[in-house]
Design an enzyme around this catalytic site. Structure first.
Site, short mmCIF file in Angstrom:
data_model
loop_
_atom_site.label_atom_id
_atom_site.label_comp_id
_atom_site.label_asym_id
_atom_site.label_seq_id
_atom_site.Cartn_x
_atom_site.Cartn_y
_atom_site.Cartn_z
CB ALA A 7 -0.90 0.14 1.38
CE LYS A 8 5.40 5.06 -0.40
NZ LYS A 8 6.70 4.40 -0.19
#
Ligand code: NAD
Length: 428
Positions: free
Chosen positions: A117-118
């Site tokens: 994720a980011k």
């Protein structure tokens, strides 16, 4: 297999955006995947979900400013999402998508039980006051709250975010949940459940991966000549560890300039000099060099620990070192990668070389959810073991398949992710 056909042929690899670069990497990897996993590979070519949020805040002068923020969960097959939050004027959805995808691969390469994720906000945080930054962070955290949780998605610091920002996110999430939830972010202050050893972790991982490669290439790190680009969190720690292991740090480069000493620089003295003078230039026992001379320096090992797109078709041919370690994310363009390959330079790719940071983030999360904290020696020993095992797995796969380490790392990471999909089955 994937969607790269929409990339116009007139665009050279030098001009691809980060998401297209990622798709090219997946395209190069696909033929090497186990045949039974190949039909699942399109899963990797788009995020599982992406959230775009409006982040309005009241400025100190009473006006309201609006910012755009993102949280992308690229893949959750192997565990909760994990990846940093970036505050930068250039943040785009495409950039966050690419960074989230690289987190998927990186977490799988070091075999920590996380997906990728980011997140990010398109903002220049340097023009905001501390109270404005806190309001921005808390509103953003509230907007992405539906995605977060210690068993759902666990942010961490990235460019222009730090342990204070993580503390605000932890507090905002905790207030919304009605309980203190330490495990929802990593990179927190040690007093709030942060981990010892986090600050040096990425540089330490860069060092361990390089030592492992050097040993297999019959290159002794004691006495080896090492040049390091980037003298921040990652580059400084790596340079210091190389010097402590008896290597000669023959050149350093940061945003302030480039210095060298063929007999070896004093890394701690260079850090102290830069702290006092704001520049590496003039550090004791050093001579300045032109920034463009850095990549051609006489060295055995180059460490790229500054930022993306530093090694390009224009300078890759200058590199004389046998080994290039990617401490930064994406420092080598796809075209430069092919030049290095042709010239026999072994590249330790970012998804392996800089995974020490996320590995100690994993340790922080484990310590938080078990409410039991480890010593720094324990953390470093566990980090070294994970980096050595990951390196060996990538090296052995590269040797067996006759491919570069980057391809091998991507194959290993992607196969682990696709294997998880295969075992979980297709819902419904
Ligand atoms: P940092 O901001 O602490 O340091 C960056 C360094 O690069 C500084 O010394 C800066 O002067 C230098 N620099 C910037 N532009 C430059 C240029 N054009 N030429 C030469 N030097 C330049 O950042 P960091 O945390 O050390 O991160 C460095 C890289 O490593 C980034 O790509 C980051 O995404 C990646 N990374 C960091 C971590 C981590 O734990 N900090 C983990 C994984 C990957």
């Amino acid at each position: 297999m994937n969607n790269v056909s929409h990339i116009p042929s007139y665009l050279s690899a030098e001009h691809l955006g980060p998401w297209e670069t990622y798709l090219v990497q997946i395209d190069r990897v696909e033929p090497h995947l186990a045949a039974e996993l190949r039909p699942l590979a399109p899963i990797l070519t788009r995020p599982k979900r992406a959230l775009i949020v409006n982040v309005p805040i009241r400025l100190d002068n009473g006006e309201i400013a609006h910012f755009e923020g993102y949280r992308v969960q690229h893949n959750l097959a192997r565990g909760p999402g994990k990846g940093g939050i970036r505050y930068h004027p250039d943040v785009t959805l495409a950039e966050v998508m690419a960074l989230s995808a690289w987190m998927t691969v990186k977490n799988a390469v070091v075999n920590v039980p996380f997906g990728g994720a980011k997140g990010g906000i398109r903002v220049d945080p340097k023009v905001l006051s501390m109270p404005e930054l806190e309001r921005l962070t808390r509103r953003y955290a509230s907007e992405i709250n539906i995605l977060l949780g210690q068993d759902k998605d666990i942010p961490a610091p990235d460019i222009n975010t730090n342990e204070q920002v993580m503390a605000w996110i932890m507090d905002t999430f905790s207030m919304n949940e009605g309980k203190t939830a330490m495990g929802v972010v990593t990179g927190k202050p040690v007093s709030l459940g942060g981990s010892l050893g986090r600050k040096d972790a990425t540089g330490r991982g860069v060092f361990v991966a390089t030592v492992e490669a050097a040993r297999r290439m019959s290159l002794d790190i004691a006495g080896a000549r090492v040049a390091v680009q980037g003298f921040g969190n990652v580059g400084e720690a790596a340079a210091r560890l190389f010097a402590d292991a008896g290597a000669k740090v023959v050149a350093l480069q940061d945003g302030s300039g480039s210095i060298r000493n063929p007999g070896g620089l004093d890394v701690r003295a260079a850090k102290a000099w830069r702290q006092h003078n704001g520049s590496l230039i003039g550090a004791p026992g050093s001579e300045p060099i032109a920034p463009e001379a850095f990549w051609g320096i006489d060295a055995d090992v180059m460490v790229a620990a500054a930022m993306e797109n530093q090694i390009t078709a224009a300078n890759a041919g200058l590199i004389r070192a046998r080994l290039l370690t990617e401490g930064a994310n994406g420092p080598t363009t796809p075209e430069a990668d092919l030049i290095l390959q042709d010239n026999g330079v072994t590249v330790i790719p970012d998804v392996l070389a800089n995974a020490g940071g996320v590995t100690v983030s994993y340790f922080e999360w484990v310590q938080d959810i078990s409410a039991f904290f480890w010593t720094e020696d324990e953390i470093n020993a566990r980090l070294d073991r994970i980096m050595r095992e990951a390196f060996a797995a990538v090296w052995d796969a590269a040797t067996a398949k006759g491919v570069p380490l980057r391809t091998a790392a991507f194959v290993l990471g992607c196969e682990r992710v696709l294997q998880a999909h295969a075992q979980r089955g297709l819902y419904p």
